[in-house]
Design a protein around this motif. Structure first.
Motif, PDB file in Angstrom:
ATOM      1  N   THR A  15       0.729  -1.227   0.108  1.00 27.16           N
ATOM      2  CA  THR A  15       0.001  -0.199  -0.080  1.00 27.16           C
ATOM      3  C   THR A  15       0.762   1.358  -0.032  1.00 27.16           C
ATOM      4  O   THR A  15       1.012   1.769   0.790  1.00 27.16           O
ATOM      5  CB  THR A  15      -0.948   0.027   1.185  1.00 27.16           C
ATOM      6  N   GLN A 109      -7.347  -4.969  -0.167  1.00 29.23           N
ATOM      7  CA  GLN A 109      -7.546  -3.332  -0.258  1.00 29.23           C
ATOM      8  C   GLN A 109      -8.031  -2.836  -1.447  1.00 29.23           C
ATOM      9  O   GLN A 109      -7.534  -3.494  -2.479  1.00 29.23           O
ATOM     10  CB  GLN A 109      -6.316  -3.006   0.363  1.00 29.23           C
ATOM     11  N   THR A 129     -10.116  -1.656   3.594  1.00 31.09           N
ATOM     12  CA  THR A 129      -9.048  -2.843   3.932  1.00 31.09           C
ATOM     13  C   THR A 129      -9.746  -3.797   4.780  1.00 31.09           C
ATOM     14  O   THR A 129     -10.628  -3.633   5.740  1.00 31.09           O
ATOM     15  CB  THR A 129      -7.722  -1.935   4.589  1.00 31.09           C
ATOM     16  N   THR A 141     -11.526  -2.013   7.766  1.00 34.72           N
ATOM     17  CA  THR A 141     -11.681  -0.430   7.826  1.00 34.72           C
ATOM     18  C   THR A 141     -12.025   0.247   6.484  1.00 34.72           C
ATOM     19  O   THR A 141     -12.033  -0.336   5.356  1.00 34.72           O
ATOM     20  CB  THR A 141     -10.402   0.115   8.108  1.00 34.72           C
ATOM     21  N   GLY A 143     -12.331   4.066   4.408  1.00 34.07           N
ATOM     22  CA  GLY A 143     -12.024   5.548   4.387  1.00 34.07           C
ATOM     23  C   GLY A 143     -12.681   6.093   3.494  1.00 34.07           C
ATOM     24  O   GLY A 143     -13.050   6.093   2.402  1.00 34.07           O
ATOM     25  N   TRP A 154     -11.540   7.791   8.528  1.00 35.88           N
ATOM     26  CA  TRP A 154     -11.640   6.129   8.495  1.00 35.88           C
ATOM     27  C   TRP A 154     -12.370   5.745   9.696  1.00 35.88           C
ATOM     28  O   TRP A 154     -12.349   6.388  10.866  1.00 35.88           O
ATOM     29  CB  TRP A 154     -10.418   5.535   8.762  1.00 35.88           C
ATOM     30  N   VAL A 158     -10.439   0.444  13.427  1.00 34.59           N
ATOM     31  CA  VAL A 158      -9.203   1.376  13.418  1.00 34.59           C
ATOM     32  C   VAL A 158      -9.389   2.144  14.862  1.00 34.59           C
ATOM     33  O   VAL A 158     -10.293   2.350  15.415  1.00 34.59           O
ATOM     34  CB  VAL A 158      -9.422   2.573  12.225  1.00 34.59           C
ATOM     35  N   ARG A 162      -6.758   7.217  14.965  1.00 33.76           N
ATOM     36  CA  ARG A 162      -6.809   7.024  13.611  1.00 33.76           C
ATOM     37  C   ARG A 162      -8.311   7.585  12.941  1.00 33.76           C
ATOM     38  O   ARG A 162      -8.446   7.267  11.752  1.00 33.76           O
ATOM     39  CB  ARG A 162      -6.183   5.794  12.751  1.00 33.76           C
ATOM     40  N   SER A 174      -3.768   7.350  -1.645  1.00 33.68           N
ATOM     41  CA  SER A 174      -3.351   6.236  -0.776  1.00 33.68           C
ATOM     42  C   SER A 174      -2.320   5.581  -1.159  1.00 33.68           C
ATOM     43  O   SER A 174      -1.650   5.834  -2.209  1.00 33.68           O
ATOM     44  CB  SER A 174      -4.800   5.487  -0.973  1.00 33.68           C
ATOM     45  N   ASP A 198      -3.395   7.693   4.036  1.00 32.46           N
ATOM     46  CA  ASP A 198      -4.264   6.227   4.277  1.00 32.46           C
ATOM     47  C   ASP A 198      -4.370   5.659   5.664  1.00 32.46           C
ATOM     48  O   ASP A 198      -3.357   6.051   6.465  1.00 32.46           O
ATOM     49  CB  ASP A 198      -3.065   5.116   3.246  1.00 32.46           C
ATOM     50  N   SER A 199      -5.337   5.057   5.770  1.00 33.88           N
ATOM     51  CA  SER A 199      -5.754   4.323   7.352  1.00 33.88           C
ATOM     52  C   SER A 199      -5.492   5.258   8.311  1.00 33.88           C
ATOM     53  O   SER A 199      -4.794   4.842   9.478  1.00 33.88           O
ATOM     54  CB  SER A 199      -4.732   3.046   7.256  1.00 33.88           C
TER      55      SER A 199
END
Length: 273
Positions: A15, A109, A129, A141, A143, A154, A158, A162, A174, A198-199
Motif C-alpha cells: 500500500t 485493499q 481494507t 476499515t 475511508g 476512517w 481502526v 486514527r 492512498s 491512508d488508514s
C-alpha cells in the motif's frame, strides 16, 4: 507476537505498495499530522524505458515471499469504476504456505479514485481494507476522502487516534495510488515526492530512481527495469522495479534492518476490460 504483525506487514508493503507505511522509522509516530504539500499485454521482457503512460486496465499476479520463503500469492487489479472518469485499484494477498498458510492470512485493499488535472493527479475518493486470519481476527476499515471539506476520515476497526479527520490537499494519495504514480513518473535519475494519506495516517514519501535500467529476473522472466527506492523510510527500505510496457511493478521488496522481509514477484499480467 508475530501472528499479529505479519499480516499487517504484508499489507504495508504494497500500500505502495512501495508506497508503504512499513517504510517508516519505528521511532516515528503513526498519529495523523497535517503536512503542507509541495505546490491484452504479452509477457515479453521490455528493453527500453518509455515515457509516462496513461492508465490502462490490467490484472497482475504475484508470488508473495516472506523472509526468503514462499508464503502465498497476491493479485493487483486496475479497472474502470462507474464510467470513464472513475477507477478502482484492488490488491489481494493470500497466505497459503508455511506460517501464512497455517493461519489462512488474507488481506484485501481497494481504492476508488478519479483522474484530475491533465491526467497527472490520481485523486482518492474512498478506500477499504479487510484483514482476516482463520478464527483469530476479521477486521475491516473504510475511508472517505472528502474534497469539499479537504479532509479524510476512517471508520471500522481502526484505533481512536486514527479516526481523527486527516487534512488533505491536492495531490495526496492512498498507498495503492502511489504505486500507480511511481509507474507513471519513474524516469532515469528522477527524484519523486508524494504525500501518503491512508488508514488515518499522513506521511511524506520520497523516492530516488536509478540512472539506468538494470536486469531483474522474476518467475523465470528477465526484465530491464528502473530501480525505485524510498529514501526517507528510516530503518525500513522499500524498493520497486519498474519496466517499460508493464503497468505494475515487476518486483516489490520491503527490507527491515537490512534483511529481506516482504517480497512480491510478478508472475504474469494481462490487459483487462
Amino acid at each position: 507476537m508475530r501472528l499479529a504483525t505479519r499480516p499487517i506487514v504484508v499489507l504495508l508493503l504494497v500500500t505502495a505498495l512501495a508506497a508503504s507505511p512499513g517504510g517508516q522509522s519505528r521511532a516515528q509516530s503513526d498519529a495523523p499530522r497535517p503536512v503542507t504539500p509541495d505546490p491484452a499485454v504479452e509477457q515479453v521482457p521490455p528493453t527500453d524505458i518509455a515515457e509516462p503512460r496513461a492508465l490502462q486496465p490490467f490484472v497482475a499476479t504475484y508470488e508473495a515471499w516472506y523472509e526468503g520463503k514462499h508464503a502465498g500469492s497476491a493479485t493487483m487489479r486496475l479497472v474502470r469504476d462507474d464510467g470513464a472518469s472513475r477507477w478502482r485499484v484492488d490488491l489481494g494477498v493470500r497466505g497459503d504456505r508455511g506460517f501464512a498458510g497455517i493461519f489462512n492470512l488474507n488481506i484485501e485493499q481497494s481504492t476508488v479514485f478519479d483522474v484530475a488535472g491533465d491526467g497527472d493527479v490520481y485523486r482518492p475518493l474512498s478506500q477499504a481494507t479487510t484483514r482476516k486470519a482463520a478464527l483469530f481476527f476479521n477486521r475491516r476499515t473504510t475511508g472517505t476522502y472528502d474534497w469539499h471539506t479537504n479532509t479524510a476520515r476512517w471508520t471500522g476497526d481502526v484505533s481512536k487516534a486514527r479516526r481523527v479527520p486527516v487534512p488533505i490537499a491536492h495531490g495526496d494519495m492512498s498507498g495503492l495510488l502511489i504505486n500507480l504514480a511511481v509507474i507513471r513518473d519513474a524516469e532515469p535519475g528522477a527524484s519523486l515526492r508524494y504525500r501518503f494519506v491512508d488508514s488515518g495516517r499522513a506521511r511524506d514519501y520520497e523516492y530516488r530512481v536509478s540512472a539506468a535500467a538494470e536486469s531483474v529476473t522474476v518467475a523465470e522472466l528477465s526484465y530491464q527495469a528502473l530501480r525505485v527506492e524510498r529514501t526517507n523510510g528510516g530503518n525500513d527500505e522499500m524498493i520497486l522495479w519498474v519496466a517499460d510496457g508493464v503497468p505494475t511493478p515487476v518486483r516489490i521488496l520491503q527490507r527491515e534492518d537490512g534483511e529481506d522481509a516482504i517480497d512480491l514477484r510478478l508472475v504474469e499480467y494481462r490487459a483487462a476490460q
